[in-house]
Design an enzyme around this catalytic site. Sequence first.
Site, PDB file in Angstrom:
ATOM      1  N   GLN A  68       0.834  -1.214   0.000  1.00 54.22           N
ATOM      2  CA  GLN A  68       0.000   0.000   0.000  1.00 54.22           C
ATOM      3  C   GLN A  68       0.869   1.266   0.000  1.00 54.22           C
ATOM      4  OE1 GLN A  68      -0.558  -2.675   1.887  1.00 54.22           O
ATOM      5  NE2 GLN A  68      -2.711  -2.970   2.388  1.00 54.22           N
ATOM      6  N   ASP A  84      -6.268   1.303  12.686  1.00 54.72           N
ATOM      7  CA  ASP A  84      -7.514   0.606  12.351  1.00 54.72           C
ATOM      8  C   ASP A  84      -8.415   0.452  13.566  1.00 54.72           C
ATOM      9  OD1 ASP A  84      -5.515  -0.238  10.158  1.00 54.72           O
ATOM     10  OD2 ASP A  84      -7.517  -0.672   9.365  1.00 54.72           O
ATOM     11  N   ASN A  88      -2.662  -1.398  13.599  1.00 60.15           N
ATOM     12  CA  ASN A  88      -2.500  -0.776  12.279  1.00 60.15           C
ATOM     13  C   ASN A  88      -1.775  -1.784  11.398  1.00 60.15           C
ATOM     14  OD1 ASN A  88      -2.809   1.516  10.497  1.00 60.15           O
ATOM     15  ND2 ASN A  88      -0.615   1.832  10.646  1.00 60.15           N
ATOM     16  N   LYS A  89      -1.587  -1.407  10.137  1.00 55.52           N
ATOM     17  CA  LYS A  89      -0.963  -2.299   9.169  1.00 55.52           C
ATOM     18  C   LYS A  89       0.293  -2.946   9.732  1.00 55.52           C
ATOM     19  CE  LYS A  89      -2.194  -3.194   5.979  1.00 55.52           C
ATOM     20  NZ  LYS A  89      -3.063  -4.405   5.871  1.00 55.52           N
TER      21      LYS A  89
HETATM   22  O1  MRU Z   1      -5.401  -3.481   4.895  1.00 57.81           O
HETATM   23  P1  MRU Z   1      -5.619  -2.015   4.670  1.00 57.81           P
HETATM   24  O2  MRU Z   1      -4.905  -1.484   3.468  1.00 57.81           O
HETATM   25  O3  MRU Z   1      -7.072  -1.639   4.694  1.00 57.81           O
HETATM   26  O4  MRU Z   1      -4.939  -1.325   5.932  1.00 57.81           O
HETATM   27  C1  MRU Z   1      -4.988   0.053   6.069  1.00 57.81           C
HETATM   28  C2  MRU Z   1      -4.237   0.560   7.246  1.00 57.81           C
HETATM   29  O5  MRU Z   1      -3.683  -0.181   8.017  1.00 57.81           O
HETATM   30  C3  MRU Z   1      -4.275   2.047   7.475  1.00 57.81           C
HETATM   31  O6  MRU Z   1      -3.101   2.483   8.092  1.00 57.81           O
HETATM   32  C4  MRU Z   1      -5.474   2.383   8.372  1.00 57.81           C
HETATM   33  O7  MRU Z   1      -6.650   1.811   7.876  1.00 57.81           O
HETATM   34  C5  MRU Z   1      -5.674   3.826   8.531  1.00 57.81           C
HETATM   35  S1  MRU Z   1      -6.277   4.506   6.984  1.00 57.81           S
HETATM   36  C6  MRU Z   1      -6.722   6.036   7.155  1.00 57.81           C
END
Ligand code: MRU
Length: 341
Positions: free
Chosen positions: A187, A228, A238-239
């Site tokens: 991402q 998240d 978070n990711k």
């Molecule tokens: O798996 P994803 O791409 O949905 O994960 C996204 C994240 O971890 C972001 O850092 C989080 O959702 C915050 S987005 C504003």
Amino acid sequence: MQDLIASSLKYQNNTLSVLDQYLLPHQQVWHECDDVASMRDLILSLKIRGAPLIGLGASLLVAHLAEQGTAKVALAQAIDDLEATRPTAVNLMHCMAKLRIALQQDDYVTAIVSAAVTLFNEDIALCESMANHGAALVSSGDNILTHCNTGALATAGIGTALGVIYKAQQRHGDIHVWVDETRPLLQGGRLTAFELERWQVPYTLICDNMAASLMAAGKVDKIFVGADRIAANGDFANKVGTYNLAVLAHFHDIPFYVVAPLTTLDVNTACGADIEIEQRNSAEVRGVSGSFGEALWAPTNANVYNPAFDVTPAKLITGWVLDTGVYDQQQVLVGELKRLV
Ligand code: MRU
């Protein structure tokens, strides 16, 4: 429902469309979506992604279905099915809870549409507030490291952590960003690099495992990441890879900030250990795929561990940048987050 336009999600002329984030940046493909199965597939395949955006995409679909005359019982089922797509980001649960309340109204169609439009517009305002609070923490010339994608693609507004960076660049004009590529689904390399380029913010793309040596060399001034789900004690999911950065930041004495709207706060979850972490498909780690095609480099049946998120403990966090302000460890430890909702 009125037209609603964001970077990667739009409702226009009674049609809901989602920009395929799996194919960005080299292909810009919009998918029209008018049923629950398609939206579930878009969310599960991360074509629509980012904690705020999946909640908004699901909400707009339910509002659209309500306007199309879908029966109340089917709307209730749609809300349940959409909520079950991804377990970690609490924004989706927050949005679905609002729609469940609206569904109880006599005029539930109007109530659901109004709730979905409000959630969308509120998200734009929340992003703006977070960006203003966060940008005040950035100094001229800062080198900021970020992880995953937290920009306009992931929200209805300018983003969370990336919104802060954008706002800081608007103020100072001399910010530089280190972009973690963010394995396994890239991402950072695909989406954050794309957004920073579009916004003309100078950036350098790195592999995730290069962050430590950059910090040791004194080349990272601050770290801003999204979330998240933030638990009542300030721990947050978070990711995957975010926790690594927090440990490294602590060792190198670098300020580490998490940026999120109040809709990411889950005071019913006591601590990070209680957050359910989504486990994903082995293929994402054995190789890679996207607009460039597919590559498999590991043995076809290699054992894989693939949690989509990790949990960063509150004690490693310098500040929580929310739409209501910036909170430090002292405030969070005495339960300030619980008082906010
Ligand atoms: O798996 P994803 O791409 O949905 O994960 C996204 C994240 O971890 C972001 O850092 C989080 O959702 C915050 S987005 C504003």
